[in-house]
Enzyme design. Structure first.
Site, PDB file in Angstrom:
ATOM      1  N   LYS A  52     112.752 -84.658  27.904  1.00 14.66           N
ATOM      2  CA  LYS A  52     114.030 -84.433  27.206  1.00 14.66           C
ATOM      3  C   LYS A  52     114.359 -82.938  27.196  1.00 14.66           C
ATOM      4  O   LYS A  52     115.499 -82.534  27.450  1.00 14.66           O
ATOM      5  CB  LYS A  52     113.949 -84.964  25.758  1.00 14.66           C
ATOM      6  CG  LYS A  52     113.989 -86.491  25.691  1.00 14.66           C
ATOM      7  CD  LYS A  52     113.664 -87.049  24.309  1.00 14.66           C
ATOM      8  CE  LYS A  52     113.550 -88.567  24.366  1.00 14.66           C
ATOM      9  NZ  LYS A  52     113.077 -89.170  23.111  1.00 14.66           N
ATOM     10  N   GLN A  96     110.650 -87.579  17.274  1.00 12.52           N
ATOM     11  CA  GLN A  96     110.031 -88.501  18.224  1.00 12.52           C
ATOM     12  C   GLN A  96     109.166 -89.527  17.483  1.00 12.52           C
ATOM     13  O   GLN A  96     108.320 -89.167  16.674  1.00 12.52           O
ATOM     14  CB  GLN A  96     109.191 -87.700  19.238  1.00 12.52           C
ATOM     15  CG  GLN A  96     108.591 -88.532  20.351  1.00 12.52           C
ATOM     16  CD  GLN A  96     109.638 -89.153  21.290  1.00 12.52           C
ATOM     17  OE1 GLN A  96     110.608 -88.513  21.671  1.00 12.52           O
ATOM     18  NE2 GLN A  96     109.445 -90.415  21.636  1.00 12.52           N
ATOM     19  N   ASP A 119     120.112 -89.588  17.963  1.00 15.66           N
ATOM     20  CA  ASP A 119     119.468 -90.856  18.354  1.00 15.66           C
ATOM     21  C   ASP A 119     120.276 -92.052  17.841  1.00 15.66           C
ATOM     22  O   ASP A 119     120.081 -93.176  18.304  1.00 15.66           O
ATOM     23  CB  ASP A 119     118.053 -90.939  17.758  1.00 15.66           C
ATOM     24  CG  ASP A 119     116.966 -90.594  18.773  1.00 15.66           C
ATOM     25  OD1 ASP A 119     117.246 -90.673  19.983  1.00 15.66           O
ATOM     26  OD2 ASP A 119     115.847 -90.268  18.342  1.00 15.66           O
TER      27      ASP A 119
END
Ligand code: NAD
Length: 291
Positions: A52, A96, A119
């Site tokens: 990412k 994460q 997200d």
């Protein structure tokens, strides 16, 4: 049969994003900035976060990787999140998952400012998505919708069977495909571990989105001719004959299903590469919406 090239589509989207970043910078404004918080040393998480961050650099974003030790307490992580929420130089960030067991994931996701929740996991963003309001759509279902749109796959009145009801894939994609719109208006069945006679459902499906994580689960006798197959599954299968000691496979028995399909996503190279591209897209949207 059309093989859907997720890698090429993701690269195209990243190029489009890079062009927009150039335009932002040429006006003397700062580049979009994405941060990733990683707690602990989980190998797979490190790989995901690393790629990412690298993708951010490729499109001209600023990026920050915030690594915290495994023994970080919930209070310490929540304090870090409060700090990121206040940081005006940051457009969006992700935490994460999975987090170490002593930290309550739900509490952490709720603490993220929905305006920076690229997200799209915060309940307020998920609710906005369900109500068809402007918001961050979780990256994997967002990527699937982009593939459907860019390959101009007809979804109007089609029967979609989604296999899996997770909060990050199955549930949101079922909502998106049933919504009004050019690439929605589908009739959606959500199948899960308690579904009876799944084969009878998949045999009627015009489009199958498989997100359960069981290699070879969807076989040729489960699908009709002309079906569209979106394979979201990613499973590592140990194999000593491979250089890495494993290979990656999806939920669909590709060799037997592909000849019956009108469109199919491969694994790897299908939905997977789209996920990071759409995270970048959400960060660009955050930059626009929050400035
Ligand atoms: P999950 O692992 O949280 O849940 C699996 C789902 O499958 C559950 O909803 C369960 O009810 C359903 N299920 C299990 N057995 C079933 C059966 N026999 N019949 C019907 N349904 C059944 O789901 P997830 O987090 O969405 O992950 C699913 C797969 O997708 C995994 O392989 C994961 O690695 C992959 N994934 C890929 C991406 C990507 O970027 N391509 C992103 C997220 C997840």
């Amino acid at each position: 049969m059309v093989l859907i090239d997720g890698k090429a589509t993701a690269n195209q989207i990243k190029n489009e994003i890079a062009e927009e970043v150039k335009a932002i910078k040429s006006k003397g404004e700062r580049a979009p900035h994405l941060a990733a918080v990683l707690v602990g040393n989980d190998g797979a998480s490190l790989t995901y976060v690393g790629s990412k961050v690298r993708s951010c650099e490729k499109v001209g974003f600023d990026s920050s990787l915030i690594r915290l030790p495994e023994e970080t307490t919930e209070a310490e992580l929540l304090a870090k999140i409060a700090e990121l929420n206040q940081d005006d130089t940051l457009d969006g960030y992700i935490v994460q998952l999975p987090l170490p067991k002593h930290i309550d994931e739900e509490k952490v996701l709720l603490a993220i400012d929905p305006k920076k929740d690229v997200d799209g996991f915060h309940p307020s963003n998920f609710g906005r998505m369900a109500l068809e309001l402007e918001t961050f759509i979780p990256a994997t279902p967002f990527g699937i919708m982009q593939l459907i749109e860019r390959y101009d796959i007809d979804t109007q009145g089609k029967h979609v069977v989604v296999i899996g009801r997770s909060h990050i894939v199955g549930r949101p994609i079922s909502i998106l495909m049933s919504q009004k719109g050019a690439y929605g208006n589908a009739t959606v069945t959500v199948a899960h571990s308690r579904t009876k006679d799944l084969k009878a459902l998949t045999q009627q499906a015009d489009i199958i989105v498989s997100a359960l994580g069981v290699p070879g689960f969807v076989t040729a006798e489960m699908v009709k001719d002309g079906v569209v197959i979106i394979d979201v599954g990613i499973t590592r299968v140990e194999d000593a004959s491979k250089e890495k000691g494993y290979y990656i496979t999806g939920d669909v028995d590709f060799d037997s299903v592909a000849p019956k399909a009108s469109y199919i996503t491969p694994v790897p190279g299908g939905v997977g590469p789209m996920t990071i591209a759409m995270l970048l897209k959400n960060t660009l949207l955050a930059r626009k919406w929050n400035s």
